[in-house]
Design a protein around this motif. Sequence first.
Motif, mmCIF file in Angstrom:
data_model
loop_
_atom_site.group_PDB
_atom_site.id
_atom_site.type_symbol
_atom_site.label_atom_id
_atom_site.label_comp_id
_atom_site.label_asym_id
_atom_site.label_seq_id
_atom_site.Cartn_x
_atom_site.Cartn_y
_atom_site.Cartn_z
ATOM 1 N N SER A 44 2.016 -0.817 18.276
ATOM 2 C CA SER A 44 3.399 -0.335 18.167
ATOM 3 C C SER A 44 3.785 0.596 19.301
ATOM 4 O O SER A 44 4.971 0.837 19.508
ATOM 5 C CB SER A 44 3.587 0.378 16.828
ATOM 6 O OG SER A 44 2.626 1.406 16.684
ATOM 7 N N ASP A 90 4.232 3.433 9.553
ATOM 8 C CA ASP A 90 3.113 3.382 8.599
ATOM 9 C C ASP A 90 1.952 2.599 9.217
ATOM 10 O O ASP A 90 1.429 1.678 8.610
ATOM 11 C CB ASP A 90 3.587 2.712 7.289
ATOM 12 C CG ASP A 90 2.555 2.840 6.176
ATOM 13 O OD1 ASP A 90 1.727 3.764 6.233
ATOM 14 O OD2 ASP A 90 2.587 2.016 5.245
ATOM 15 N N GLY A 98 3.136 -1.203 10.936
ATOM 16 C CA GLY A 98 2.084 -1.281 9.922
ATOM 17 C C GLY A 98 2.452 -2.282 8.843
ATOM 18 O O GLY A 98 3.214 -1.990 7.932
ATOM 19 N N ASP A 149 2.461 -5.040 13.866
ATOM 20 C CA ASP A 149 1.088 -4.675 13.511
ATOM 21 C C ASP A 149 0.165 -5.132 14.630
ATOM 22 O O ASP A 149 0.345 -6.204 15.200
ATOM 23 C CB ASP A 149 0.674 -5.315 12.177
ATOM 24 C CG ASP A 149 -0.503 -4.591 11.530
ATOM 25 O OD1 ASP A 149 -0.313 -3.998 10.449
ATOM 26 O OD2 ASP A 149 -1.610 -4.595 12.123
ATOM 27 N N ILE A 177 0.862 -1.191 0.000
ATOM 28 C CA ILE A 177 0.000 0.000 0.000
ATOM 29 C C ILE A 177 0.896 1.238 0.000
ATOM 30 O O ILE A 177 1.078 1.911 1.025
ATOM 31 C CB ILE A 177 -0.972 -0.029 1.202
ATOM 32 C CG1 ILE A 177 -1.716 -1.366 1.236
ATOM 33 C CG2 ILE A 177 -1.964 1.128 1.100
ATOM 34 C CD1 ILE A 177 -2.543 -1.586 2.497
ATOM 35 N N GLN A 178 1.494 1.487 -1.147
ATOM 36 C CA GLN A 178 2.446 2.594 -1.296
ATOM 37 C C GLN A 178 2.337 3.166 -2.689
ATOM 38 O O GLN A 178 1.874 2.482 -3.614
ATOM 39 C CB GLN A 178 3.894 2.098 -1.102
ATOM 40 C CG GLN A 178 4.208 1.514 0.256
ATOM 41 C CD GLN A 178 4.260 2.548 1.360
ATOM 42 O OE1 GLN A 178 4.224 3.740 1.096
ATOM 43 N NE2 GLN A 178 4.311 2.086 2.592
HETATM 44 C C1 LIG Z 1 -1.389 1.552 5.916
HETATM 45 S S1 LIG Z 1 -1.424 -0.068 6.546
HETATM 46 C C2 LIG Z 1 0.255 -0.564 6.369
HETATM 47 C C3 LIG Z 1 0.664 -0.710 4.952
HETATM 48 C C4 LIG Z 1 1.994 -1.387 4.707
HETATM 49 N N1 LIG Z 1 3.082 -0.710 5.413
HETATM 50 C C5 LIG Z 1 2.304 -1.411 3.220
HETATM 51 O O1 LIG Z 1 3.067 -0.542 2.771
HETATM 52 O O2 LIG Z 1 1.757 -2.274 2.536
HETATM 53 C C6 LIG Z 1 -1.617 0.228 8.269
HETATM 54 C C7 LIG Z 1 -1.505 -0.959 9.197
HETATM 55 O O3 LIG Z 1 -1.305 -0.446 10.511
HETATM 56 C C8 LIG Z 1 -1.892 -1.322 11.426
HETATM 57 N N2 LIG Z 1 -2.113 -0.631 12.709
HETATM 58 C C9 LIG Z 1 -3.144 0.179 13.052
HETATM 59 N N3 LIG Z 1 -3.003 0.596 14.325
HETATM 60 C C10 LIG Z 1 -1.844 0.050 14.784
HETATM 61 C C11 LIG Z 1 -1.148 0.081 16.015
HETATM 62 N N4 LIG Z 1 -1.634 0.765 17.067
HETATM 63 N N5 LIG Z 1 0.013 -0.590 16.124
HETATM 64 C C12 LIG Z 1 0.496 -1.300 15.078
HETATM 65 N N6 LIG Z 1 -0.124 -1.387 13.895
HETATM 66 C C13 LIG Z 1 -1.279 -0.733 13.743
HETATM 67 C C14 LIG Z 1 -3.163 -1.792 10.728
HETATM 68 O O4 LIG Z 1 -3.581 -3.031 11.276
HETATM 69 C C15 LIG Z 1 -2.717 -1.869 9.277
HETATM 70 O O5 LIG Z 1 -2.338 -3.187 8.935
#
Ligand SMILES: C[S@@+](CC[C@H](N)C(=O)[O-])C[C@H]1O[C@@H](n2cnc3c(N)ncnc32)[C@H](O)[C@@H]1O
Length: 249
Positions: free
Chosen positions: A136, A160, A77, A109, A52-53
């Motif tokens: 995180s 992310d 993320g 995540d 997702i970039q």
């Molecule tokens: C934008 S997506 C990540 C996309 C990934 N980095 C990529 O480039 O394909 C955001 C992710 O952050 C996770 N997320 C949301 N809140 C979070 C938290 N408090 N700690 C860790 N991860 C979290 C979600 O479960 C989701 O999978």
Amino acid sequence: MSPYEQFKQEGRAEIAAQGADPDLAKASLDWINKANARRYSYHFEWMGRPIIQYPQDIVAMQELIWTVQPELIIETGIAHGGSLIFMAAMLELNAACGGPQDAKVLGIDIDIRAHNRAAIEAHPMARRIAMIQGSSVAPEIVAQVHAAAAGKSRILISLDSNHTHEHVLAELKAYAPLTTVGSYCVVFDTVVEDMPAAMFPDRPWGPGNNPKTAVFEYLKDHPEFEIDKAMDHKLLVSVAPDGFLKRVR
Ligand SMILES: C[S@@+](CC[C@H](N)C(=O)[O-])C[C@H]1O[C@@H](n2cnc3c(N)ncnc32)[C@H](O)[C@@H]1O
């Protein structure tokens, strides 16, 4: 001056000029807003996993991973795992070219879906990937990540996950200090600050409450980081404007 240095010098001047071009800045942001409405960033894959970039940001990360030659990349993320696979693949290439042989990427995540975990663990790049499930910013997760980072001489950070101001500021406090001098802490989705609030009807973040506001607050007390404006001016189309933080001391 070598031909390469000459080429880079010309490029620096061109990048500065395009970064100072208000028409190009406006066209880029207009494009981002229109593309976001089409969920543009959800439509790419890296080696078979959804990433997702924006392609521009993927190339930027490749440049950083090659330049820094990290022993460890920490990413908050994971989602479908595409960015973990991408970074693991870059570490694999670095190793093939004589870089750190045991470099790893550590993903965190709050919710690693079973099908995503299974696909990541079955991937040919999996040997360079470790994952931790949990928030995180939870103290026990932060402690695990710091333990994994102990003794590593070059560390790159990618944030992310949840894109609220409070969460990203907490992530910066927890993980930015692990960034080694000369490396980067990259904060994604800072572009939210520059977009209309109507783009985020179902999200807790939006203009005024997002990764960029967190970056600006964090940087007030952290002069060891500088925003790599040349990266912004080079990319123009990026979800991380003002988010490429270089640790300079
Ligand atoms: C934008 S997506 C990540 C996309 C990934 N980095 C990529 O480039 O394909 C955001 C992710 O952050 C996770 N997320 C949301 N809140 C979070 C938290 N408090 N700690 C860790 N991860 C979290 C979600 O479960 C989701 O999978």
